[in-house]
Motif scaffolding. Structure first.
Motif, PDB file in Angstrom:
ATOM      1  N   VAL A  89      14.748  34.564  -6.853  1.00 57.01           N
ATOM      2  CA  VAL A  89      14.190  33.207  -7.342  1.00 57.01           C
ATOM      3  C   VAL A  89      14.822  32.783  -8.672  1.00 57.01           C
ATOM      4  O   VAL A  89      15.387  31.665  -9.070  1.00 57.01           O
ATOM      5  N   THR A  90      14.616  33.642  -9.678  1.00 55.66           N
ATOM      6  CA  THR A  90      14.853  33.531 -10.962  1.00 55.66           C
ATOM      7  C   THR A  90      16.523  33.207 -10.945  1.00 55.66           C
ATOM      8  O   THR A  90      16.987  32.503 -11.773  1.00 55.66           O
ATOM      9  N   LYS A  91      17.341  34.390 -10.297  1.00 60.81           N
ATOM     10  CA  LYS A  91      18.775  33.996 -10.091  1.00 60.81           C
ATOM     11  C   LYS A  91      19.170  32.838  -9.560  1.00 60.81           C
ATOM     12  O   LYS A  91      20.053  32.199 -10.044  1.00 60.81           O
ATOM     13  N   ALA A  92      18.494  32.234  -8.740  1.00 63.35           N
ATOM     14  CA  ALA A  92      18.880  31.066  -8.078  1.00 63.35           C
ATOM     15  C   ALA A  92      18.419  29.612  -8.907  1.00 63.35           C
ATOM     16  O   ALA A  92      18.937  28.773  -8.639  1.00 63.35           O
ATOM     17  N   LEU A  93      17.639  29.858  -9.909  1.00 59.83           N
ATOM     18  CA  LEU A  93      17.422  28.603 -10.898  1.00 59.83           C
ATOM     19  C   LEU A  93      17.677  28.904 -12.189  1.00 59.83           C
ATOM     20  O   LEU A  93      18.027  27.701 -12.693  1.00 59.83           O
ATOM     21  N   HIS A  94      17.530  30.071 -12.580  1.00 62.75           N
ATOM     22  CA  HIS A  94      17.643  30.091 -14.184  1.00 62.75           C
ATOM     23  C   HIS A  94      19.209  29.538 -14.789  1.00 62.75           C
ATOM     24  O   HIS A  94      19.969  30.332 -14.407  1.00 62.75           O
ATOM     25  N   LEU A  95      19.416  28.661 -15.733  1.00 57.89           N
ATOM     26  CA  LEU A  95      20.461  28.210 -15.966  1.00 57.89           C
ATOM     27  C   LEU A  95      21.497  27.733 -15.286  1.00 57.89           C
ATOM     28  O   LEU A  95      22.831  28.021 -15.431  1.00 57.89           O
ATOM     29  N   GLN A  96      21.189  27.391 -13.994  1.00 63.88           N
ATOM     30  CA  GLN A  96      22.273  27.201 -13.039  1.00 63.88           C
ATOM     31  C   GLN A  96      22.483  25.591 -13.108  1.00 63.88           C
ATOM     32  O   GLN A  96      21.795  24.878 -13.639  1.00 63.88           O
ATOM     33  N   GLU A  97      23.557  25.311 -12.621  1.00 61.38           N
ATOM     34  CA  GLU A  97      24.476  23.909 -12.537  1.00 61.38           C
ATOM     35  C   GLU A  97      23.799  23.179 -11.453  1.00 61.38           C
ATOM     36  O   GLU A  97      24.703  23.000 -10.492  1.00 61.38           O
ATOM     37  N   LEU A  98      22.594  23.008 -11.355  1.00 61.99           N
ATOM     38  CA  LEU A  98      22.020  22.293 -10.231  1.00 61.99           C
ATOM     39  C   LEU A  98      22.113  20.622 -10.743  1.00 61.99           C
ATOM     40  O   LEU A  98      21.874  20.088 -11.810  1.00 61.99           O
ATOM     41  N   ALA A  99      21.971  19.907  -9.505  1.00 60.12           N
ATOM     42  CA  ALA A  99      22.343  18.329  -9.875  1.00 60.12           C
ATOM     43  C   ALA A  99      21.309  17.646  -9.011  1.00 60.12           C
ATOM     44  O   ALA A  99      21.086  17.946  -8.020  1.00 60.12           O
ATOM     45  N   LEU A 100      20.595  16.626  -9.664  1.00 64.09           N
ATOM     46  CA  LEU A 100      19.692  15.678  -9.148  1.00 64.09           C
ATOM     47  C   LEU A 100      20.615  14.407  -8.904  1.00 64.09           C
ATOM     48  O   LEU A 100      21.570  14.114  -9.201  1.00 64.09           O
ATOM     49  N   HIS A 125       1.142  38.966  -5.305  1.00 66.11           N
ATOM     50  CA  HIS A 125       1.612  37.646  -5.694  1.00 66.11           C
ATOM     51  C   HIS A 125       2.500  37.667  -7.000  1.00 66.11           C
ATOM     52  O   HIS A 125       2.304  38.320  -7.854  1.00 66.11           O
ATOM     53  N   GLY A 126       3.585  36.974  -6.630  1.00 69.62           N
ATOM     54  CA  GLY A 126       4.541  36.896  -8.030  1.00 69.62           C
ATOM     55  C   GLY A 126       4.539  35.302  -8.275  1.00 69.62           C
ATOM     56  O   GLY A 126       4.594  34.601  -7.493  1.00 69.62           O
ATOM     57  N   LEU A 127       4.928  35.137  -9.461  1.00 64.75           N
ATOM     58  CA  LEU A 127       4.940  33.713 -10.031  1.00 64.75           C
ATOM     59  C   LEU A 127       6.174  33.628 -10.906  1.00 64.75           C
ATOM     60  O   LEU A 127       6.548  34.680 -11.634  1.00 64.75           O
ATOM     61  N   VAL A 128       6.994  32.578 -10.773  1.00 62.56           N
ATOM     62  CA  VAL A 128       8.051  32.207 -11.544  1.00 62.56           C
ATOM     63  C   VAL A 128       7.844  31.039 -12.280  1.00 62.56           C
ATOM     64  O   VAL A 128       7.512  29.951 -11.468  1.00 62.56           O
ATOM     65  N   SER A 129       7.495  30.799 -13.539  1.00 56.83           N
ATOM     66  CA  SER A 129       7.372  29.581 -14.249  1.00 56.83           C
ATOM     67  C   SER A 129       8.764  28.971 -14.624  1.00 56.83           C
ATOM     68  O   SER A 129       9.545  29.588 -15.345  1.00 56.83           O
ATOM     69  N   VAL A 130       9.021  27.776 -14.341  1.00 56.78           N
ATOM     70  CA  VAL A 130      10.304  27.124 -14.561  1.00 56.78           C
ATOM     71  C   VAL A 130      10.082  25.956 -15.247  1.00 56.78           C
ATOM     72  O   VAL A 130       9.071  24.960 -15.178  1.00 56.78           O
ATOM     73  N   THR A 131      10.974  25.639 -16.435  1.00 55.95           N
ATOM     74  CA  THR A 131      10.907  24.231 -17.028  1.00 55.95           C
ATOM     75  C   THR A 131      12.116  23.727 -17.007  1.00 55.95           C
ATOM     76  O   THR A 131      13.475  24.308 -16.974  1.00 55.95           O
ATOM     77  N   ALA A 132      12.070  22.378 -16.558  1.00 57.10           N
ATOM     78  CA  ALA A 132      13.486  21.585 -16.373  1.00 57.10           C
ATOM     79  C   ALA A 132      13.603  20.284 -17.449  1.00 57.10           C
ATOM     80  O   ALA A 132      12.285  19.706 -17.244  1.00 57.10           O
TER      81      ALA A 132
END
Length: 138
Positions: A89-100, A125-132
């Motif tokens: 999950v971290t690799k899929a989201l962290h600093l990725q070039e995703l677009a809205l 239970h794993g948790l990943v905290s994400v800020t966008a």
């Protein structure tokens, strides 16, 4: 009318995680509302946890820092599966070039992650905290 930034971000994250082949191979699904049988034929699933927004606009730019939690639930023995999924999950989201589509995603980053035994004593239970950081159109 543009989509609400938080709603559009959740859909982006949902699609990103659901369509990731490595994640999909390990989880029964990615859920906003967890169904009665979330694991299906797997031993793990992902759900959305709490979220919040802090306004971060400046001179004519409406923007916000959107923080949300991605929860990983694993019924496998030990913590390895949950740790593997937290990493994916971290690799899929962290600093990725995703677009809205309606809003502009300036940056998305994983702030921290954690793995622990849930209160039932069996589930990991794993948790990943994400800020966008999201800028809204004028």
């Amino acid at each position: 009318m543009a989509e609400a930034p938080q709603a559009e971000l959740q859909k982006l994250v949902y699609d990103t995680l659901r369509l990731n082949a490595d994640i999909a191979a390990l989880v029964g699904g990615v859920y906003d509302r967890v169904p009665a049988e979330p694991y299906k034929t797997k031993t793990a699933y992902i759900s959305f946890g709490p979220s919040d927004t802090v306004e971060d606009g400046a001179d004519c730019i409406a923007s916000g820092l959107n923080t949300f939690q991605v929860d990983i639930w694993s019924a496998a023995a030990g913590q390895v599966e949950a740790k593997r999924l937290v990493h994916l999950v971290t690799k899929a989201l962290h600093l990725q070039e995703l677009a809205l589509t309606d809003n502009a995603l300036a940056e998305i980053r994983v702030e921290f992650s954690r793995v622990f035994t849930d209160s039932d004593g069996l589930t990991t239970h794993g948790l990943v905290s994400v800020t966008a950081s999201i800028e809204e159109p004028e």
